[in-house]
Design a protein around this motif. Structure first.
Motif, PDB file in Angstrom:
ATOM      1  N   ARG A 202      64.443  19.353  10.808  1.00  0.00           N
ATOM      2  CA  ARG A 202      65.116  19.731   9.558  1.00  0.00           C
ATOM      3  C   ARG A 202      64.127  19.807   8.400  1.00  0.00           C
ATOM      4  O   ARG A 202      64.167  20.747   7.595  1.00  0.00           O
ATOM      5  CB  ARG A 202      66.218  18.717   9.238  1.00  0.00           C
ATOM      6  N   ARG A 203      63.207  18.835   8.315  1.00  0.00           N
ATOM      7  CA  ARG A 203      62.229  18.837   7.229  1.00  0.00           C
ATOM      8  C   ARG A 203      61.275  20.026   7.343  1.00  0.00           C
ATOM      9  O   ARG A 203      60.957  20.676   6.337  1.00  0.00           O
ATOM     10  CB  ARG A 203      61.430  17.527   7.238  1.00  0.00           C
ATOM     11  N   LEU A 204      60.822  20.314   8.557  1.00  0.00           N
ATOM     12  CA  LEU A 204      59.898  21.433   8.727  1.00  0.00           C
ATOM     13  C   LEU A 204      60.597  22.757   8.440  1.00  0.00           C
ATOM     14  O   LEU A 204      59.995  23.663   7.852  1.00  0.00           O
ATOM     15  CB  LEU A 204      59.312  21.424  10.141  1.00  0.00           C
ATOM     16  N   THR A 205      61.853  22.867   8.835  1.00  0.00           N
ATOM     17  CA  THR A 205      62.620  24.083   8.524  1.00  0.00           C
ATOM     18  C   THR A 205      62.742  24.249   7.015  1.00  0.00           C
ATOM     19  O   THR A 205      62.597  25.357   6.486  1.00  0.00           O
ATOM     20  CB  THR A 205      64.016  24.018   9.166  1.00  0.00           C
ATOM     21  N   GLY A 206      62.984  23.139   6.322  1.00  0.00           N
ATOM     22  CA  GLY A 206      63.080  23.193   4.868  1.00  0.00           C
ATOM     23  C   GLY A 206      61.773  23.594   4.204  1.00  0.00           C
ATOM     24  O   GLY A 206      61.771  24.112   3.077  1.00  0.00           O
TER      25      GLY A 206
END
Length: 345
Positions: A255-259
């Motif tokens: 989720r963080r990398l997608t963000g």
């Protein structure tokens, strides 16, 4: 500069070896400490070990070059101590807004001075003792020998006698000086280190320096992931393993990398592609060896992956890179002939 998680982990091990409880440090065991965390970390270290007089030296002695992450790998890639000193001056993990370590030269000696970046009133000298013990360890690793002709001068007075302190750090040490200084023979600065015999060492050092500089500016989960990949290459860890190193779940990592507009696999490919391109462009080592350096045991798999990354085979990329200087020269000649640049003579 971000701080390696090896530092609090090393402190925990030493504290427990001394017979104390290290639970006060648990919140610091994740990856990616910042320099702002250091004062609180060091205060907790001192309290956890009940201000044991040997604490700083034992922590510093437990830190190998590998403990310092990319910074340590950059030092291992240096060809001389002079080059290593320059790396220390640029990327010392303890430096904040002001430089706390400095290298200077006299006619006979090289001098490494150190001013702690903050005070720990309950344990004066803790930072200096950790720093110089870690430096002594690093020097022994780089030189593969004891430190002959080296002495240490400390501004504070540790809670042990000079003989015991010198025995622990394995350097002749005296107390009560005006400043903290490690002195060594200046002739040692140009002696060849083990990396001097390794063909790819200059290139690897260059890549380490670039990434260290980027780390000094960049933040975010993608930066932490790149740090891990560089430190552990060519055995690139799985996404779940990286998430565990960051003390988060794989779902949170994704989720963080997608963000941040990327993904774990994309970062892996970027790091592998960049390093592979540099090896192909800057060295003459074989294609299979380049593949092994970025984690591919099978040369065919490396060729296939490299073509997906760049649109070219490794051999075609190398050939095109070799033609670049000649092509630039030809373009300049043509431009000059058409009046776009002044012709020679």
């Amino acid at each position: 500069m971000r701080i390696s998680k090896s530092y609090p982990l090393a402190a925990c091990v030493v504290i427990e070896e001394l017979g104390f409880d290290s639970s006060m440090l648990q919140s610091f065991e994740g990856l990616g400490l910042s320099g702002d965390d250091l004062p609180d970390l060091c205060r907790r270290i001192a309290v956890s070990a009940d201000h044991h007089p040997e604490l700083g030296l034992r922590i510093g002695r437990s830190l190998s070059l590998g403990s310092h992450g990319i910074f340590g790998h950059a030092l291992m890639s240096c060809r001389t101590l002079h080059q290593a000193a320059r790396i220390l001056m640029r990327y010392n993990p303890l430096d904040g807004e002001t430089r706390c370590a400095n290298v200077s030269y006299t006619a006979d000696n090289v001098v490494l001075s150190f001013v702690p970046p903050f005070d720990i009133p309950s344990f004066p000298g803790l930072m200096s003792e950790i720093f110089y013990a870690a430096v002594a360890n690093a020097l022994r690793e780089l030189l593969s020998t004891d430190l002959a002709g080296v002495s240490l001068e400390l501004a504070h007075v540790p809670r042990m006698d000079e003989e015991r302190f010198s025995e622990l750090i394995k350097i002749r040490t005296t107390f009560g000086h005006k400043a903290n200084r490690l002195l060594g023979p200046i002739g040692a600065m140009q002696l060849p280190l083990p990396a001097a015999e390794i063909e790819t060492a200059p290139l690897y050092l260059e890549q380490c320096e670039k990434l260290l500089a980027q780390m000094g500016r960049a933040h975010g989960t993608h930066t932490q992931v790149r740090r891990i990949l560089l430190r552990m290459k060519p055995q690139f860890p799985r996404e779940g393993d990286v998430a565990a190193m960051l003390n988060i779940s794989p779902r949170t990592l994704r989720r963080r990398l997608t963000g941040e507009g990327t993904s774990y696999q994309r970062i892996c490919n970027e790091v592998r592609s960049h390093v592979a391109c540099e090896y192909l462009r800057r060295t003459e080592i074989g294609i299979a060896e380049v593949g092994a350096l970025v984690g591919f045991e099978d040369a065919a798999n490396f060729r296939s992956a490299f073509k997906r990354w760049t649109g070219m085979s490794p051999s075609a990329f190398r050939a095109a890179s070799a033609d670049e200087p000649a092509q630039k020269s030809e373009n300049a000649r043509i431009a000059a002939g058409h009046g776009f640049a002044p012709a020679a003579g």
